[in-house]
Design an enzyme around this catalytic site. Structure first.
Site, mmCIF file in Angstrom:
data_model
loop_
_atom_site.group_PDB
_atom_site.id
_atom_site.type_symbol
_atom_site.label_atom_id
_atom_site.label_comp_id
_atom_site.label_asym_id
_atom_site.label_seq_id
_atom_site.Cartn_x
_atom_site.Cartn_y
_atom_site.Cartn_z
ATOM 1 N N GLY A 74 0.849 -1.187 0.000
ATOM 2 C CA GLY A 74 0.000 0.000 0.000
ATOM 3 C C GLY A 74 0.885 1.237 0.000
ATOM 4 O O GLY A 74 0.857 2.067 -0.903
ATOM 5 N N ARG A 93 -0.380 11.004 10.875
ATOM 6 C CA ARG A 93 0.703 10.068 11.208
ATOM 7 C C ARG A 93 1.646 10.578 12.313
ATOM 8 O O ARG A 93 1.980 9.817 13.224
ATOM 9 C CB ARG A 93 1.491 9.677 9.954
ATOM 10 C CG ARG A 93 0.612 9.016 8.883
ATOM 11 C CD ARG A 93 1.404 8.411 7.747
ATOM 12 N NE ARG A 93 2.105 7.223 8.172
ATOM 13 C CZ ARG A 93 3.377 7.165 8.447
ATOM 14 N NH1 ARG A 93 4.133 8.248 8.308
ATOM 15 N NH2 ARG A 93 3.930 6.053 8.858
ATOM 16 N N CYS A 137 -7.174 22.110 17.491
ATOM 17 C CA CYS A 137 -7.237 22.538 18.880
ATOM 18 C C CYS A 137 -6.777 21.445 19.855
ATOM 19 O O CYS A 137 -7.540 21.011 20.710
ATOM 20 C CB CYS A 137 -8.686 22.942 19.156
ATOM 21 S SG CYS A 137 -8.875 23.792 20.685
HETATM 22 N N1 LLP Z 1 -2.541 -5.839 3.340
HETATM 23 C C1 LLP Z 1 -3.241 -5.765 4.481
HETATM 24 C C2 LLP Z 1 -4.108 -6.878 4.849
HETATM 25 C C3 LLP Z 1 -3.129 -4.642 5.315
HETATM 26 O O1 LLP Z 1 -3.817 -4.581 6.441
HETATM 27 C C4 LLP Z 1 -2.282 -3.571 4.924
HETATM 28 C C5 LLP Z 1 -2.142 -2.374 5.766
HETATM 29 C C6 LLP Z 1 -1.592 -3.692 3.707
HETATM 30 C C7 LLP Z 1 -1.727 -4.838 2.942
HETATM 31 C C8 LLP Z 1 -0.673 -2.610 3.196
HETATM 32 O O2 LLP Z 1 0.390 -2.378 4.048
HETATM 33 P P1 LLP Z 1 1.577 -1.382 3.588
HETATM 34 O O3 LLP Z 1 2.234 -1.988 2.362
HETATM 35 O O4 LLP Z 1 0.977 -0.074 3.284
HETATM 36 O O5 LLP Z 1 2.476 -1.323 4.754
HETATM 37 N N2 LLP Z 1 -1.781 3.835 8.911
HETATM 38 C C9 LLP Z 1 -0.501 3.191 9.087
HETATM 39 C C10 LLP Z 1 -0.386 1.931 8.273
HETATM 40 C C11 LLP Z 1 -1.477 0.930 8.553
HETATM 41 C C12 LLP Z 1 -1.442 -0.257 7.626
HETATM 42 C C13 LLP Z 1 -2.680 -1.077 7.739
HETATM 43 N N3 LLP Z 1 -2.706 -2.219 6.896
HETATM 44 C C14 LLP Z 1 0.594 4.200 8.762
HETATM 45 O O6 LLP Z 1 0.298 5.337 8.415
HETATM 46 O O7 LLP Z 1 1.769 3.877 8.898
#
Ligand code: LLP
Length: 411
Positions: free
Chosen positions: A269, A306, A336
């Site tokens: 992602g 973040r 705020c």
């Molecule tokens: N697959 C599943 C089942 C997931 O839950 C996630 C992310 C991904 C793939 C993709 O992961 P990535 O390649 O983006 O690391 N909000 C947090 C990240 C939360 C990720 C949640 N799941 C941040 O800003 O670091």
């Protein structure tokens, strides 16, 4: 980061010109970086039957989804909303997989009605899925007892994690699948997010492949996302070549033993979009306390959560003075709450060495393309900002700034 004459460029456009054109704050994305990161992935992980499922949750803008689809990816979705977004972006049902936690029957029905494969996160979900859709194909998410990630909030493997079916529960999975005549066509894991060490992936991969051996009808094994990007200027990027080599070798020898060349799925992602995104904002307040020099801007954790949520580091650039004599500054938002700072860690404010800043200066918060806009909110009744896509020297709006109607009535 690209700069000419001490001015930050996004594509070929000076960042502050985008603010002049579209207002402030804005999310701006560089299309070339998204395409390049997708190509880096394909060049790094050379397994012939690799399928990249982009995790929509990182950034769901439809125009960005279309770019990622054009680069050959499929779609990893978490909700009916993301199924709809994936469909709108042009993905076919068989190119989408739903991986979600604490899923309702209605959500599973939505996926089934749309022809989307469901990845079951628990034995109880598998049981409910079997009742709703017997004699069908399904995937199961395994918790391999290994987790990783940039913060405890994003570690999704191991005993503290709510995700997946523990890897020692294979007999239970088989029993439920047998009862409802479910064909387990895939096993899946996602151990966490923002991982920069290939070793973590190797450990988890080995556990998942041990589990995979127990299922005889597999078409694919899904190793999830989690591929990190460097946020700090001195941070080393993930060594994609060596990760790719390890994954290809390990999986190829597994497939030989298994007797079938399976598809390898991954679900990045952050990787394709993080570095392409900039949150541009304008300085409107300067003040000093006995301990800090504060610079206040016209955005906050409503737009990029973040730093407040994980203490995440995002590089900040004074767009028209990229280099200059530096002093210690804290950059804060317009929300705020005292936690609303862009220069902080998990414990609180952290001074940042930045060139001199004046009211009216445009700042760029870098690497904001993943989990930036997609985690934004209307807190303090402020609209989400406009999103702009840059392609070389051209720019265009790809999502409007929310207006008063939306803000007050939700439509
Ligand atoms: N697959 C599943 C089942 C997931 O839950 C996630 C992310 C991904 C793939 C993709 O992961 P990535 O390649 O983006 O690391 N909000 C947090 C990240 C939360 C990720 C949640 N799941 C941040 O800003 O670091």
């Amino acid at each position: 980061m690209k700069a000419i004459n001490n001015r930050l460029l996004i594509g070929d456009i000076p960042a502050s010109d985008l603010v002049r054109k579209y207002g402030s704050p804005i999310y701006a994305y560089d299309e070339a970086i998204i395409r390049q990161r997708m190509r880096d992935l394909k060049q790094g992980i050379t397994y012939a039957k690799l399928m990249i499922y982009y995790a929509l949750k990182a950034n769901t803008n439809l125009h960005i989804l279309r770019i990622i689809r054009e680069e050959g990816a499929y779609a990893d979705v978490h909700s009916p909303g993301e199924i709809m977004a994936a469909e709108k972006a042009g993905w076919k049902p068989e190119q989408i997989m739903l991986t979600s936690a604490s899923v309702t029957n209605d959500e599973m029905r939505f996926a089934m009605d749309h022809g989307v494969l469901v990845n079951c996160d628990s034995l109880s979900q598998l049981e409910r899925y079997g009742k709703l859709n017997p004699d069908s194909r399904v995937c199961v998410r395994i918790n391999p007892d290994v987790g990783g990630g940039h913060h405890s909030h994003v570690i999704t493997g191991g005993p503290e994690s709510k995700f997946g079916i523990y890897h020692d529960k294979v007999p239970e999975i088989k029993e439920i699948a047998g009862k409802h005549r479910l064909k387990i066509v895939g096993v899946h894991q996602h151990i966490g997010s923002g991982i920069l060490e290939p070793e973590k992936f190797r450990l988890a991969m080995n556990v998942l492949l041990k589990t995979a051996r127990e299922f005889s009808d597999l078409e694919f094994v899904d190793f999830g996302g989690g591929l990190g990007v460097p946020y700090r200027p001195d941070q080393k990027a993930l060594d994609l070549k060596s990760l790719g080599r390890m994954m290809t070798e390990t999986f190829s020898s597994f497939c030989k033993e298994y007797g079938k060349e399976l598809y390898m799925h991954i679900e990045p992602g952050r990787f394709p979009v993080a570095e392409a995104g900039y949150l541009l904002c304008t300085v409107n307040t300067l003040k000093e306390t006995p301990t800090h020099k504060f610079v206040g801007v016209d955005t906050g954790f409503n737009h990029l959560i973040r730093p407040a949520m994980y203490g995440s580091y995002h590089q900040i650039v004074v767009t028209d003075r990229v280099d200059g004599e530096k002093s210690k500054i804290v950059v804060v938002g317009n929300i705020c709450e005292s936690g609303d700072a862009f220069t902080r860690d998990e414990h609180g404010l952290v001074d940042r060495e930045l060139p001199e800043i004046k009211e009216g200066d445009v700042l760029a918060i870098l690497n904001a393309g993943a989990y930036g806009f997609s985690m934004s909110s209307n807190y303090n009744t402020r609209p989400r900002p406009v999103e702009v896509l840059v392609k070389g020297s051209e720019s265009r709006i790809i999502r409007k700034k929310e207006d008063e109607e939306y803000l007050l009535y939700g439509y």
